[in-house]
Design a protein around this motif. Structure first.
Motif, PDB file in Angstrom:
ATOM      1  N   LEU A 185       6.231   5.700   7.920  1.00 40.03           N
ATOM      2  CA  LEU A 185       6.105   5.151   6.570  1.00 40.03           C
ATOM      3  C   LEU A 185       5.201   3.924   6.547  1.00 40.03           C
ATOM      4  O   LEU A 185       4.420   3.739   5.609  1.00 40.03           O
ATOM      5  CB  LEU A 185       7.489   4.799   6.029  1.00 40.03           C
ATOM      6  CG  LEU A 185       8.408   5.994   5.748  1.00 40.03           C
ATOM      7  CD1 LEU A 185       9.777   5.512   5.300  1.00 40.03           C
ATOM      8  CD2 LEU A 185       7.799   6.929   4.716  1.00 40.03           C
ATOM      9  N   GLY A 186       5.290   3.096   7.598  1.00 41.61           N
ATOM     10  CA  GLY A 186       4.398   1.943   7.676  1.00 41.61           C
ATOM     11  C   GLY A 186       2.945   2.361   7.820  1.00 41.61           C
ATOM     12  O   GLY A 186       2.054   1.780   7.192  1.00 41.61           O
ATOM     13  N   ALA A 222       1.732   3.583   4.438  1.00 40.78           N
ATOM     14  CA  ALA A 222       1.423   2.474   3.538  1.00 40.78           C
ATOM     15  C   ALA A 222       0.066   1.862   3.879  1.00 40.78           C
ATOM     16  O   ALA A 222      -0.736   1.549   2.985  1.00 40.78           O
ATOM     17  CB  ALA A 222       2.526   1.415   3.615  1.00 40.78           C
ATOM     18  N   THR A 251      -3.163   2.079   1.381  1.00 42.47           N
ATOM     19  CA  THR A 251      -3.792   0.831   0.962  1.00 42.47           C
ATOM     20  C   THR A 251      -5.265   0.809   1.338  1.00 42.47           C
ATOM     21  O   THR A 251      -6.127   0.384   0.549  1.00 42.47           O
ATOM     22  CB  THR A 251      -3.072  -0.368   1.612  1.00 42.47           C
ATOM     23  OG1 THR A 251      -1.690  -0.360   1.226  1.00 42.47           O
ATOM     24  CG2 THR A 251      -3.703  -1.676   1.183  1.00 42.47           C
ATOM     25  N   GLY A 275      -2.798  -0.952  -6.336  1.00 45.47           N
ATOM     26  CA  GLY A 275      -1.483  -0.469  -5.927  1.00 45.47           C
ATOM     27  C   GLY A 275      -0.931   0.605  -6.836  1.00 45.47           C
ATOM     28  O   GLY A 275       0.255   0.956  -6.749  1.00 45.47           O
ATOM     29  N   MET A 279       1.364   3.716  -5.834  1.00 45.87           N
ATOM     30  CA  MET A 279       2.808   3.655  -5.603  1.00 45.87           C
ATOM     31  C   MET A 279       3.607   4.289  -6.738  1.00 45.87           C
ATOM     32  O   MET A 279       4.721   4.768  -6.525  1.00 45.87           O
ATOM     33  CB  MET A 279       3.248   2.195  -5.431  1.00 45.87           C
ATOM     34  CG  MET A 279       2.655   1.498  -4.226  1.00 45.87           C
ATOM     35  SD  MET A 279       3.268  -0.203  -4.073  1.00 45.87           S
ATOM     36  CE  MET A 279       2.241  -0.804  -2.730  1.00 45.87           C
TER      37      MET A 279
END
Length: 235
Positions: free
Chosen positions: A45-46, A49, A53, A190, A193
């Motif tokens: 998940l990191g 992200a 990004t 962002g 998301m």
């Protein structure tokens, strides 16, 4: 005459101790497996992200550096128009349209895009063989090698750029690849998301990117580390 000696039966307390140790070992193993799974999940998940990004921050260059040629990977909106604009403005000497539909003739593409017939006739090649990004890289490498190009502008959507560069670098060797990401949906604030469609596209592309990283890295274990997420253009 004495009969055969019976083996001593372990006392109940000893048997209980053995069972308790076994249960503790099982619990420790289960806990270790849980920690590993949680760690892998958090890393995944990191990484997602970071990938999302990075992709969201890619932008189309305001002024593209000149190159020997241009490659556009078909499949996304506005990619072909962007590549033709680059060719028309002299940013590259020749254009390869990689992964075109088998029924799409060069003249059909020229008419559909409204491109200059003379420019298509002299300076546009079309690849029908590629069926996916790996195929794009393989066919593009053949084209680059046959023309001995030292630098190429790569045109594709922003979300597709990291994987495209990774696959192309695996094939074209020392040829300089200049990313030209096409942005259809603004995500640099962002917005990905909360945008379900963008989130789905990014998550799918991230999974494919990880597979590409593994495919590149595995044959090179023990060699230099693989560089990832290198696409950066205009932001």
């Amino acid at each position: 005459m004495k009969g055969p000696r019976k083996m001593d039966t372990p006392p109940a307390a000893a048997r209980a101790g053995i069972g308790t140790k076994g249960r503790w070992r099982g619990l420790r193993l289960a806990a270790a497996c849980f920690v590993v799974l949680v760690g892998c999940g958090m890393a995944f998940l990191g990484g997602f992200a970071a990938f999302a990004t990075h992709v969201a921050r890619l932008s189309t260059p305001a002024e593209q550096t000149d190159a020997d040629a241009i490659i556009v990977l078909t499949g996304g909106e506005k990619r072909l128009d962007a590549a033709l604009d680059l060719l028309q403005s002299g940013k590259g000497q020749r254009l390869l349209i990689s992964g075109a539909h088998p029924d799409a003739r060069l003249v059909d593409i020229q008419r559909a895009t409204g491109g200059d017939a003379g420019l298509f006739s002299c300076c546009v090649d079309i690849d029908y063989a590629a069926l996916d990004t790996i195929g794009n890289a393989e066919e593009s490498a053949k084209w680059v090698t046959s023309h001995a190009y030292g630098s190429v502008i790569v045109v594709t959507n922003n979300y597709h750029m990291p994987r495209s560069l990774l696959e192309l670098k695996r094939m074209v060797g020392d040829t300089l690849l200049l990313p030209y990401p096409v942005v259809n949906t603004k995500l640099d604030g962002g917005e990905w998301m909360t945008n379900k469609a963008a989130l789905r596209v990014l998550f799918t592309e991230y999974a494919k990117y990880l597979a590409a990283v593994a495919r590149v890295a595995l044959p090179r274990l023990g060699s230099e580390p693989v560089e990832v997420l290198e696409a950066s253009a205009g932001g």
